[in-house]
Design a protein around this motif. Structure first.
Motif, PDB file in Angstrom:
ATOM      1  N   TYR A 184      82.612 -67.995  74.165  1.00  0.00           N
ATOM      2  CA  TYR A 184      81.432 -67.481  74.871  1.00  0.00           C
ATOM      3  C   TYR A 184      81.514 -67.774  76.366  1.00  0.00           C
ATOM      4  N   HIS A 188      81.641 -64.892  79.203  1.00  0.00           N
ATOM      5  CA  HIS A 188      80.449 -64.690  80.028  1.00  0.00           C
ATOM      6  C   HIS A 188      80.489 -65.437  81.356  1.00  0.00           C
ATOM      7  N   ASP A 189      81.089 -66.624  81.376  1.00  0.00           N
ATOM      8  CA  ASP A 189      81.149 -67.401  82.615  1.00  0.00           C
ATOM      9  C   ASP A 189      82.478 -67.235  83.336  1.00  0.00           C
ATOM     10  N   ASN A 301      74.323 -62.155  74.611  1.00  0.00           N
ATOM     11  CA  ASN A 301      74.082 -62.616  75.981  1.00  0.00           C
ATOM     12  C   ASN A 301      72.858 -63.503  75.987  1.00  0.00           C
ATOM     13  N   VAL A 302      73.086 -64.796  76.146  1.00  0.00           N
ATOM     14  CA  VAL A 302      71.992 -65.756  76.190  1.00  0.00           C
ATOM     15  C   VAL A 302      71.506 -65.817  77.632  1.00  0.00           C
ATOM     16  N   VAL A 303      70.300 -65.317  77.862  1.00  0.00           N
ATOM     17  CA  VAL A 303      69.780 -65.202  79.222  1.00  0.00           C
ATOM     18  C   VAL A 303      69.041 -66.473  79.621  1.00  0.00           C
ATOM     19  N   ASN A 304      69.424 -67.030  80.770  1.00  0.00           N
ATOM     20  CA  ASN A 304      68.716 -68.164  81.359  1.00  0.00           C
ATOM     21  C   ASN A 304      67.814 -67.650  82.472  1.00  0.00           C
ATOM     22  N   PRO A 305      66.508 -67.645  82.246  1.00  0.00           N
ATOM     23  CA  PRO A 305      65.607 -67.070  83.263  1.00  0.00           C
ATOM     24  C   PRO A 305      65.565 -67.874  84.548  1.00  0.00           C
ATOM     25  N   ASN A 308      70.642 -67.770  88.523  1.00  0.00           N
ATOM     26  CA  ASN A 308      70.799 -66.569  89.352  1.00  0.00           C
ATOM     27  C   ASN A 308      72.264 -66.119  89.372  1.00  0.00           C
TER      28      ASN A 308
END
Length: 309
Positions: A184, A188-189, A301-305, A308
């Protein structure tokens, strides 16, 4: 057969239950749905599928669910070192007391398959672990599973399966498993920091975990009243080797840190000769599993609100 699967909506259960249904078995799942039941949505089309929302810590719920079945597959547990450390009381109540409830609720003649773990070995003097290696768990997770395993085997007409570190895509996906989270982060990163890269673990794909349960049921006379490591020697890899294997499938920045440590200090190899002698072989190797993971985590996709990036 009529089969009760505790924890059937979980990582392994959501892979196993469709397999059992496709083979023509009637399956009842007992699960708290703590992480939802989406992993079992595809099972709803089977008339022989039944869901009972309940907790293995509740004896009455277990007793009701165990009625009129031929087999109990006991998967329900607080799984892994971090989860058990976060909620130690819940871990003990679920993994030990919940297993005691399952054993107590069994009717005469019901078979019992228990999902154990290689974590029961802990820090052991022998580098190559086999089923007779003394158990010396070093985490609460390992301790609770070792105690539960004893309860199951003492009850008789049971099989305990000690799984290697799980990985792979499942309908109820987990990203806390090392290969899964490595994949992951890589996707993603586009970066991954690995510490203690030389530490070695054994891995088993979730599909093969489910297959091993089906295999035990199909070969009960040869396997009953015993414990088996489940995996394969070719799946012994260091953390660094897993990270480099992912590099073969996705381009990302890989850094090996000299500081940092994992409190779960398992570092050993495991023999799987015993279950292989019964005729069981794993099907999915690390390369195929990683290729699958890279595609699977691209769908997540684990979204971190609060971020940024």
């Amino acid at each position: 057969m009529r089969i009760l699967v505790t924890g059937g909506a979980g990582y392994v259960g959501s892979t196993l239950v469709p397999m059992l249904l496709a083979d023509g078995h009637a399956v009842r799942v007992l699960d708290t749905l703590r992480f939802g039941g989406q992993g079992l949505l595809g099972c709803a089309r089977y008339p022989a599928f039944e869901l009972v929302k309940g907790d293995v810590r509740d004896f009455a719920a277990v007793d009701d669910a165990a009625d009129d079945v031929d087999v109990i597959v006991h998967l329900a547990a607080i799984v892994g070192y971090p989860a058990c450390k976060k909620e130690p009381d819940v871990a003990v109540a679920t993994n030990v007391d919940g297993t005691r409830n399952v054993v107590r609720a069994r009717r005469p003649g019901q078979r019992l398959v228990f999902a154990s773990t290689g974590s029961v070995y802990g820090a052991v003097p022998d580098y190559l672990c086999h089923e007779d290696t003394p158990r010396a768990p070093i985490t609460l997770y390992g301790e609770t599973k070792a105690e539960a395993e004893q309860l199951v085997l003492a009850a008789g007409d049971a099989v305990a399966l000690r799984y290697a570190t799980a990985f792979g895509a499942s309908p109820r996906m987990r990203l806390d498993l090392m290969p899964n989270t490595f994949a992951y982060q890589a996707v993603h990163d586009r970066s991954l920091i690995v510490y203690e890269g030389g530490f070695k673990r054994t891995f088993v794909h979730v599909h093969d975990m489910a297959r091993s349960i089906v295999f035990a049921l199909d070969n009960w006379a040869a396997m009953r009243d015993d414990v088996y490591n489940v995996g394969h020697e070719r799946m012994n890899f260091t953390k660094a080797e897993v990270a480099r294997k992912i590099l073969e499938h996705v381009d990302y920045y890989l850094y090996f840190a000299e500081t940092g440590s994992d409190e779960d200090k398992r570092d050993y190899e495991v023999s799987y000769a015993k279950i292989r002698s019964r005729g069981f072989e794993t099907e999915i190797d690390l390369d195929a599993g990683v290729a699958e993971l890279v595609k699977a985590v691209s769908l997540i996709n684990v979204v971190n609100p609060y971020g940024n990036v």
